[in-house]
Design an enzyme around this catalytic site. Structure first.
Site, short mmCIF file in Angstrom:
data_model
loop_
_atom_site.label_atom_id
_atom_site.label_comp_id
_atom_site.label_asym_id
_atom_site.label_seq_id
_atom_site.Cartn_x
_atom_site.Cartn_y
_atom_site.Cartn_z
N GLU A 1 0.84 -1.21 0.00
CA GLU A 1 0.00 0.00 0.00
C GLU A 1 0.87 1.26 0.00
O GLU A 1 0.60 2.22 -0.73
CB GLU A 1 -0.93 0.01 1.22
CG GLU A 1 -1.86 1.24 1.21
CD GLU A 1 -2.59 1.46 2.52
OE1 GLU A 1 -3.00 0.48 3.16
OE2 GLU A 1 -2.73 2.64 2.90
N SER B 1 -9.21 -11.23 6.95
CA SER B 1 -9.16 -11.96 5.68
C SER B 1 -9.95 -13.27 5.73
O SER B 1 -9.70 -14.18 4.95
CB SER B 1 -7.71 -12.19 5.27
OG SER B 1 -6.98 -12.65 6.37
#
Ligand code: F3S
Length: 289
Positions: free
Chosen positions: A134, A272
């Protein structure tokens, strides 16, 4: 016995959106017959990545692999929620791929700020972990000098030119308290900095909710991958509140026997963990206990 599922269990908004995008593309492909790739695994969850592989979705390791694929069969490349550098998007398009951008809107907002502010002549400061995809993606939208600050300690040692105009943003998953500490250090040093708080509170909300739920149930189940650090953290938080906290990866790991006195079971899941696993566990507990 009652089972309560935490409202923010599992995928955050951005990850859910990215995973849904892949499944939508698969449905479209069935009509159009084009190959589909994701730029990196869409999410750090083996079950999901395996399922996508079985449906013919290839996770590209990087731009090199994209080049190899492009020479053979072009199709769609989906950008995951972390986002990527501007140059990567451009290169993929040049290679002839259709780029479907599933960058989380909160990350995209940072790209836009960094692009605009760097064009306006400001240097960019990203508070986050260097090397994290990111952060690398955000860095790739800056057209000016860009610094990465990993901790308040790095901020203490940081220097820039006198009067240098800075725009400070943060990695979305960065600890908010530490981000504030960095900002305070910059203020103390009298830097000419405009600060945009871009920390996303999805993780914090999930943790706060898990803590609150664990405190009022008799048994708490935390679902997530073995290597998922955010699931481990959730487990630790819940364990502090509820002695009978279980950490499982999938339904197969659930080997608990519950005494009759158990009235309330809480369930949460790491960032996740896919919905179907959460639902499976929830249904199993409802029916079998
Ligand atoms: Fe998730 Fe987007 Fe926040 S990916 S953690 S909702 S920035």
């Amino acid at each position: 016995m009652e089972v309560i599922l935490a409202e923010h269990a599992g995928f955050c908004f951005g990850v859910r959106r990215a995973v849904d995008t892949v499944y939508e593309q698969i449905a479209d492909r069935e009509r159009e017959g084009k190959p589909i790739c994701t730029f990196g695994p869409i999410i750090h969850n083996e079950e999901v990545v395996k399922d996508l592989e079985n449906r013919g979705v290839r996770a590209l390791s990087g731009i090199e692999e994209a080049r190899e694929v492009a020479s053979d069969r072009r199709g769609t490349v989906i950008i995951r929620s972390h986002g990527v550098e501007r140059a990567v998007c451009e290169e993929l398009r040049k290679l002839g791929f259709q780029v479907v951008d599933a960058t989380c809107p909160f990350v995209k907002r940072i790209h836009n700020i960094v692009e605009k502010e760097s064009e306006a002549g400001k240097s960019i400061v990203i508070v986050g972990n260097a090397g994290h995809p990111e952060v690398e993606g955000i860095r790739g939208w800056s057209g000016a000098r860009t610094y990465i600050i990993e901790s308040p300690e790095t901020a203490e040692n940081f220097t820039c030119k006198e009067g240098e105009a800075l725009c400070v943003v943060s990695q979305t998953t960065f600890n908010y308290k530490k981000f504030q500490d960095v900002v305070e250090i910059f203020e103390k040093k009298g830097y000419n900095a405009s600060v945009v708080n871009t920390v996303c509170n999805a993780t914090e909300v999930r943790q706060a909710e898990a803590r609150e739920l664990a405190a009022r149930v008799d048994v708490m189940i935390v679902i997530g991958g073995n290597h998922s650090s955010n699931t481990r953290k959730l487990y630790e938080i819940c364990k502090q509140e509820c002695e009978r906290t279980y950490y499982i990866q999938t339904l197969e790991d659930l080997h608990m026997t519950l005494p009759k006195s158990v009235r309330l079971v809480g369930i949460t899941a790491g960032a996740s963990t896919p919905n179907n696993i959460i639902e499976e566990v929830q249904n199993y507990v409802r029916i079998n206990f």
